[in-house]
Design a protein around this motif. Structure first.
Motif, short mmCIF file in Angstrom:
data_model
loop_
_atom_site.label_atom_id
_atom_site.label_comp_id
_atom_site.label_asym_id
_atom_site.label_seq_id
_atom_site.Cartn_x
_atom_site.Cartn_y
_atom_site.Cartn_z
N PHE A 190 50.86 85.51 31.03
CA PHE A 190 49.72 85.49 30.11
C PHE A 190 48.98 86.83 30.18
CE2 PHE A 190 50.60 81.05 31.07
CZ PHE A 190 50.70 80.53 29.79
N PRO A 227 53.58 82.91 25.51
CA PRO A 227 53.93 84.29 25.86
C PRO A 227 54.53 85.07 24.68
CG PRO A 227 54.49 82.85 27.66
CD PRO A 227 54.04 81.96 26.53
N LEU A 284 51.71 86.05 22.48
CA LEU A 284 50.86 87.08 23.10
C LEU A 284 51.38 88.49 22.84
CD1 LEU A 284 49.88 85.42 26.49
CD2 LEU A 284 48.47 85.73 24.45
N ILE A 290 44.21 84.71 25.74
CA ILE A 290 45.57 84.62 26.29
C ILE A 290 46.07 83.18 26.43
CG2 ILE A 290 45.39 86.83 27.49
CD1 ILE A 290 44.96 85.31 30.10
N PHE A 291 45.16 82.24 26.63
CA PHE A 291 45.61 80.86 26.84
C PHE A 291 45.81 80.08 25.55
CE2 PHE A 291 43.44 81.13 31.21
CZ PHE A 291 44.63 81.58 31.80
#
Length: 302
Positions: free
Chosen positions: A89, A56, A59, A51-52
């Protein structure tokens, strides 16, 4: 340039299921990346690495699939993954260990259809035996059916194991809102006297219900067998059966075979994988959602 769709596929086993990889790619995931021999303690780190590394927006083209072999372990990993994320996230996560959740969903949805079509009734109040029900498919099917109002008994060769499984299903997966019971295989003849439905969810190539018990069952309505390897898990059931009268049944029961169940399972898994591609907000998917889409598929096919 748009970022590619990446599905991170986690499994506690030494190999990732080729079936699941094919399903993911065919559903539209451009990259299906395997992570094998994953320990539950590693889930948080893997999820946060995923996720990092993307914005966004990126994602929305990222998701996680959880395989493995055990129902509880997969559900625990699903919870761990969810709890490792925070807005914005977040990514979708889909748990389907050994394909058990989508298989169970397909089986219960197929049984529900036959009850409606052939007997004008529902799962509500029906007595169900889950033979060989201590495994992942049996567990998920038992919970799904119990949540639909059925009285479910998990039957195994070892009563103590069946009891532990029934308690796990009722408390852990059913949140204490259902009460699945347990039974020993040695008492199967007694249970068949009041059984409306039988799920055969044991190991492949083992007959769990013989012709003698089928003939002696006074209120049997539907049997479903997920075993496609001879001999059938239920005597007289062919893998292609899809509502066909069950040979030897004196109560007019019908049969559902492994390939008929498999078709619904395939559709359920495919639709959930596609749903993760299309969603605007993260989804956290397991057997309950598989049952929803299995029902939707059957309804759309009628």
């Amino acid at each position: 340039m748009e970022k590619p769709f990446i599905l991170h596929m986690l499994t506690t086993a030494k190999n990732l299921s080729p079936f699941d990889v094919n399903m993911a790619m065919d559903a539209g995931w451009i990259q299906a990346v395997p992570y094998i021999n994953v320990e539950p303690s590693e889930v948080r780190g893997l999820v946060q690495d995923a996720i990092f590394s993307r914005s966004p927006k990126g994602l929305k083209r990222t998701a996680i699939f959880i395989g493995g072999r055990e129902t509880k372990q997969a559900m625990d990993m699903l919870k761990l993954a969810k709890n490792s994320m925070f807005p914005p996230f977040e990514v979708s996560v889909f748990a389907d260990p050994s394909g058990a959740f989508t298989t169970a969903a397909g089986m219960v949805a197929a049984v529900e259809k036959e009850l409606a079509d052939k007997f004008g009734t529902t799962l509500e109040g029906k007595n169900i035996l889950a033979l060989g029900g201590t495994g992942p498919v049996g567990q998920a099917a038992a919970v799904i059916a119990a949540q639909a109002g059925a009285h479910v008994r998990i039957v195994g060769r070892q009563l103590d194991k069946a009891q532990r499984t029934a308690e796990l299903c009722s408390e852990e997966f059913g949140d204490g809102k259902i009460a699945i019971t347990a039974g020993a295989d040695a008492d199967k003849a007694e249970y068949m006297q009041t059984a409306d439905i039988v799920f055969a969810t044991g190991a492949a190539g083992i007959e769990l219900l013989g012709a003698d018990l089928i003939a002696a069952a006074p209120q049997l309505k539907v049997v479903a067998d997920v075993n496609a390897v001879p001999p059938a898990g239920i005597a007289g059931v062919d893998a292609f059966d899809n509502g066909k009268p069950l040979a030897g049944s004196t109560s007019g029961a019908v049969a559902i075979g492994a390939l008929a169940i498999g078709n619904i399972k395939y559709q359920a898994q495919s639709r959930l994988l596609k749903r993760m591609l299309e969603c605007d907000k993260p989804l956290f998917l397991h057997f309950e959602h598989a049952f929803e889409v299995a029902r939707e598929f059957i309804k759309s096919s009628n």
